[in-house]
Design a protein around this motif. Sequence first.
Motif, PDB file in Angstrom:
ATOM      1  N   ALA A  15       9.754  16.408  -5.796  1.00 13.11           N
ATOM      2  CA  ALA A  15       9.305  16.902  -7.098  1.00 13.11           C
ATOM      3  C   ALA A  15       8.167  16.044  -7.630  1.00 13.11           C
ATOM      4  O   ALA A  15       8.167  14.819  -7.463  1.00 13.11           O
ATOM      5  CB  ALA A  15      10.456  16.898  -8.102  1.00 13.11           C
ATOM      6  N   ILE A  16       7.203  16.715  -8.259  1.00  8.18           N
ATOM      7  CA  ILE A  16       6.108  16.032  -8.948  1.00  8.18           C
ATOM      8  C   ILE A  16       6.138  16.458 -10.409  1.00  8.18           C
ATOM      9  O   ILE A  16       6.257  17.647 -10.717  1.00  8.18           O
ATOM     10  CB  ILE A  16       4.727  16.397  -8.371  1.00  8.18           C
ATOM     11  CG1 ILE A  16       4.619  16.056  -6.892  1.00  8.18           C
ATOM     12  CG2 ILE A  16       3.614  15.678  -9.166  1.00  8.18           C
ATOM     13  CD1 ILE A  16       3.303  16.533  -6.247  1.00  8.18           C
ATOM     14  N   GLU A  17       6.035  15.489 -11.283  1.00  8.09           N
ATOM     15  CA  GLU A  17       5.792  15.750 -12.705  1.00  8.09           C
ATOM     16  C   GLU A  17       4.482  15.051 -13.043  1.00  8.09           C
ATOM     17  O   GLU A  17       4.258  13.912 -12.642  1.00  8.09           O
ATOM     18  CB  GLU A  17       6.916  15.192 -13.591  1.00  8.09           C
ATOM     19  CG  GLU A  17       8.236  15.920 -13.475  1.00  8.09           C
ATOM     20  CD  GLU A  17       8.277  17.262 -14.189  1.00  8.09           C
ATOM     21  OE1 GLU A  17       7.298  17.628 -14.879  1.00  8.09           O
ATOM     22  OE2 GLU A  17       9.306  17.955 -14.053  1.00  8.09           O
TER      23      GLU A  17
ATOM     24  N   ARG B  73      14.914  13.724  -2.875  1.00  5.18           N
ATOM     25  CA  ARG B  73      14.707  12.609  -1.954  1.00  5.18           C
ATOM     26  C   ARG B  73      13.429  11.824  -2.216  1.00  5.18           C
ATOM     27  O   ARG B  73      13.281  10.685  -1.761  1.00  5.18           O
ATOM     28  CB  ARG B  73      14.738  13.121  -0.522  1.00  5.18           C
ATOM     29  CG  ARG B  73      16.102  13.752  -0.188  1.00  5.18           C
ATOM     30  CD  ARG B  73      16.229  14.140   1.256  1.00  5.18           C
ATOM     31  NE  ARG B  73      15.333  15.243   1.587  1.00  5.18           N
ATOM     32  CZ  ARG B  73      14.815  15.448   2.793  1.00  5.18           C
ATOM     33  NH1 ARG B  73      15.073  14.628   3.785  1.00  5.18           N
ATOM     34  NH2 ARG B  73      14.028  16.481   3.009  1.00  5.18           N
ATOM     35  N   LEU B  74      12.480  12.431  -2.962  1.00  5.44           N
ATOM     36  CA  LEU B  74      11.227  11.755  -3.284  1.00  5.44           C
ATOM     37  C   LEU B  74      10.644  12.416  -4.523  1.00  5.44           C
ATOM     38  O   LEU B  74      10.588  13.641  -4.597  1.00  5.44           O
ATOM     39  CB  LEU B  74      10.233  11.851  -2.122  1.00  5.44           C
ATOM     40  CG  LEU B  74       8.857  11.192  -2.308  1.00  5.44           C
ATOM     41  CD1 LEU B  74       8.992   9.676  -2.458  1.00  5.44           C
ATOM     42  CD2 LEU B  74       7.936  11.536  -1.137  1.00  5.44           C
ATOM     43  N   GLY B  75      10.241  11.598  -5.483  1.00  3.57           N
ATOM     44  CA  GLY B  75       9.631  12.133  -6.692  1.00  3.57           C
ATOM     45  C   GLY B  75       8.451  11.290  -7.128  1.00  3.57           C
ATOM     46  O   GLY B  75       8.464  10.068  -6.975  1.00  3.57           O
TER      47      GLY B  75
ATOM     48  N   ILE C 232       6.810   6.133  -8.218  1.00  4.54           N
ATOM     49  CA  ILE C 232       7.458   6.731  -7.058  1.00  4.54           C
ATOM     50  C   ILE C 232       8.967   6.520  -7.184  1.00  4.54           C
ATOM     51  O   ILE C 232       9.430   5.382  -7.325  1.00  4.54           O
ATOM     52  CB  ILE C 232       6.940   6.124  -5.736  1.00  4.54           C
ATOM     53  CG1 ILE C 232       5.417   6.257  -5.656  1.00  4.54           C
ATOM     54  CG2 ILE C 232       7.619   6.774  -4.536  1.00  4.54           C
ATOM     55  CD1 ILE C 232       4.796   5.527  -4.492  1.00  4.54           C
ATOM     56  N   TYR C 233       9.697   7.625  -7.133  1.00  8.19           N
ATOM     57  CA  TYR C 233      11.155   7.615  -7.260  1.00  8.19           C
ATOM     58  C   TYR C 233      11.775   7.952  -5.922  1.00  8.19           C
ATOM     59  O   TYR C 233      11.402   8.937  -5.289  1.00  8.19           O
ATOM     60  CB  TYR C 233      11.600   8.639  -8.311  1.00  8.19           C
ATOM     61  CG  TYR C 233      11.185   8.261  -9.712  1.00  8.19           C
ATOM     62  CD1 TYR C 233      12.100   7.707 -10.602  1.00  8.19           C
ATOM     63  CD2 TYR C 233       9.877   8.439 -10.143  1.00  8.19           C
ATOM     64  CE1 TYR C 233      11.721   7.348 -11.888  1.00  8.19           C
ATOM     65  CE2 TYR C 233       9.483   8.084 -11.422  1.00  8.19           C
ATOM     66  CZ  TYR C 233      10.409   7.546 -12.295  1.00  8.19           C
ATOM     67  OH  TYR C 233      10.025   7.177 -13.552  1.00  8.19           O
ATOM     68  N   ARG C 234      12.736   7.117  -5.506  1.00  4.24           N
ATOM     69  CA  ARG C 234      13.472   7.318  -4.265  1.00  4.24           C
ATOM     70  C   ARG C 234      14.944   7.005  -4.531  1.00  4.24           C
ATOM     71  O   ARG C 234      15.239   6.152  -5.355  1.00  4.24           O
ATOM     72  CB  ARG C 234      12.957   6.377  -3.171  1.00  4.24           C
ATOM     73  CG  ARG C 234      11.485   6.488  -2.848  1.00  4.24           C
ATOM     74  CD  ARG C 234      11.104   5.393  -1.836  1.00  4.24           C
ATOM     75  NE  ARG C 234       9.693   5.374  -1.563  1.00  4.24           N
ATOM     76  CZ  ARG C 234       8.811   4.544  -2.140  1.00  4.24           C
ATOM     77  NH1 ARG C 234       9.197   3.671  -3.055  1.00  4.24           N
ATOM     78  NH2 ARG C 234       7.533   4.580  -1.806  1.00  4.24           N
TER      79      ARG C 234
ATOM     80  N   PHE D  33      -3.875   3.204  -9.974  1.00  3.63           N
ATOM     81  CA  PHE D  33      -5.101   3.803  -9.461  1.00  3.63           C
ATOM     82  C   PHE D  33      -5.127   3.930  -7.934  1.00  3.63           C
ATOM     83  O   PHE D  33      -6.101   3.560  -7.279  1.00  3.63           O
ATOM     84  CB  PHE D  33      -6.324   3.022  -9.966  1.00  3.63           C
ATOM     85  CG  PHE D  33      -7.604   3.812  -9.842  1.00  3.63           C
ATOM     86  CD1 PHE D  33      -7.800   4.981 -10.564  1.00  3.63           C
ATOM     87  CD2 PHE D  33      -8.608   3.402  -8.986  1.00  3.63           C
ATOM     88  CE1 PHE D  33      -8.969   5.714 -10.432  1.00  3.63           C
ATOM     89  CE2 PHE D  33      -9.783   4.118  -8.852  1.00  3.63           C
ATOM     90  CZ  PHE D  33      -9.956   5.286  -9.585  1.00  3.63           C
ATOM     91  N   PRO D  34      -4.068   4.511  -7.346  1.00  2.00           N
ATOM     92  CA  PRO D  34      -4.135   4.750  -5.898  1.00  2.00           C
ATOM     93  C   PRO D  34      -5.073   5.924  -5.619  1.00  2.00           C
ATOM     94  O   PRO D  34      -5.166   6.860  -6.417  1.00  2.00           O
ATOM     95  CB  PRO D  34      -2.689   5.118  -5.543  1.00  2.00           C
ATOM     96  CG  PRO D  34      -2.159   5.746  -6.785  1.00  2.00           C
ATOM     97  CD  PRO D  34      -2.821   4.996  -7.928  1.00  2.00           C
ATOM     98  N   SER D  35      -5.789   5.867  -4.515  1.00  4.26           N
ATOM     99  CA  SER D  35      -6.656   6.993  -4.163  1.00  4.26           C
ATOM    100  C   SER D  35      -5.883   8.051  -3.381  1.00  4.26           C
ATOM    101  O   SER D  35      -6.228   9.229  -3.418  1.00  4.26           O
ATOM    102  CB  SER D  35      -7.869   6.515  -3.367  1.00  4.26           C
ATOM    103  OG  SER D  35      -7.457   5.821  -2.214  1.00  4.26           O
ATOM    104  N   THR D  36      -4.832   7.609  -2.682  1.00  3.26           N
ATOM    105  CA  THR D  36      -3.966   8.530  -1.950  1.00  3.26           C
ATOM    106  C   THR D  36      -2.524   8.043  -2.062  1.00  3.26           C
ATOM    107  O   THR D  36      -2.277   6.882  -2.411  1.00  3.26           O
ATOM    108  CB  THR D  36      -4.335   8.612  -0.453  1.00  3.26           C
ATOM    109  OG1 THR D  36      -4.177   7.318   0.131  1.00  3.26           O
ATOM    110  CG2 THR D  36      -5.750   9.118  -0.247  1.00  3.26           C
ATOM    111  N   ILE D  37      -1.599   8.947  -1.733  1.00  3.81           N
ATOM    112  CA  ILE D  37      -0.183   8.584  -1.690  1.00  3.81           C
ATOM    113  C   ILE D  37       0.475   9.395  -0.584  1.00  3.81           C
ATOM    114  O   ILE D  37       0.126  10.563  -0.362  1.00  3.81           O
ATOM    115  CB  ILE D  37       0.482   8.800  -3.062  1.00  3.81           C
ATOM    116  CG1 ILE D  37       1.895   8.268  -3.065  1.00  3.81           C
ATOM    117  CG2 ILE D  37       0.417  10.219  -3.501  1.00  3.81           C
ATOM    118  CD1 ILE D  37       2.513   8.227  -4.447  1.00  3.81           C
TER     119      ILE D  37
END
Length: 193
Positions: free
Chosen positions: A118-120, A144-146, A158-160, A170-174
């Motif tokens: 899930a993404i919020e 399992r990953l949010g 990041i939720y696990r 400020f990550p450019s990717t995840i």
Amino acid sequence: MTALTLNLNSLIKLTREQFYQLCEANPDLKLERNFQGELVIMPPTGGETGRSNVNLILQVASWNEQNQLGEVFDSSTGFTLPNGADRSPDVSWVEKSRWNALTQEQKEKFIPLCPDFAIEILSPSDSLTKTQKKMQEYISNGCRLGWLINRKKQEVEIYRPEQEVEVLTFPSTISGEDILPGFILNLQRIWEL
């Protein structure tokens, strides 16, 4: 505009079917229900949040189209979590075998499970604390990953399961890690304000 929470429990306790019917009868409202049965009325998002949501959905859907590992859902999709809450993540994904195990009727109404991913995205009308609690609720109910994306601070939480929340600035990717194998979310367009 901020989200409104209505406690109707002293007047009426809505069943799942009644809540579903309430949502169907009011398609212009985005409604959620927390595990205490309180109704949460979500305001529409602004342009930047809407633009970011579409970008996130496109990236996740493109990865899923190539890998065919599950199904991707937008913010209009309701999930009835094991704790009884009815939630609608901005972007969500359910692994294929879990989706295929549902009956056609279950697929047509609020999905009776918690998404695997899930993404919020925090919009200006969202409370950070309430959204963090919602992310914890997803994890507690089987997600399992949010990712909680805070555009204003340019952070991703990041939720696990059974782990402390990891905060990236400020990550450019995840990475989708082993939940969405090979998926790399490009955040460059999300950080554009």
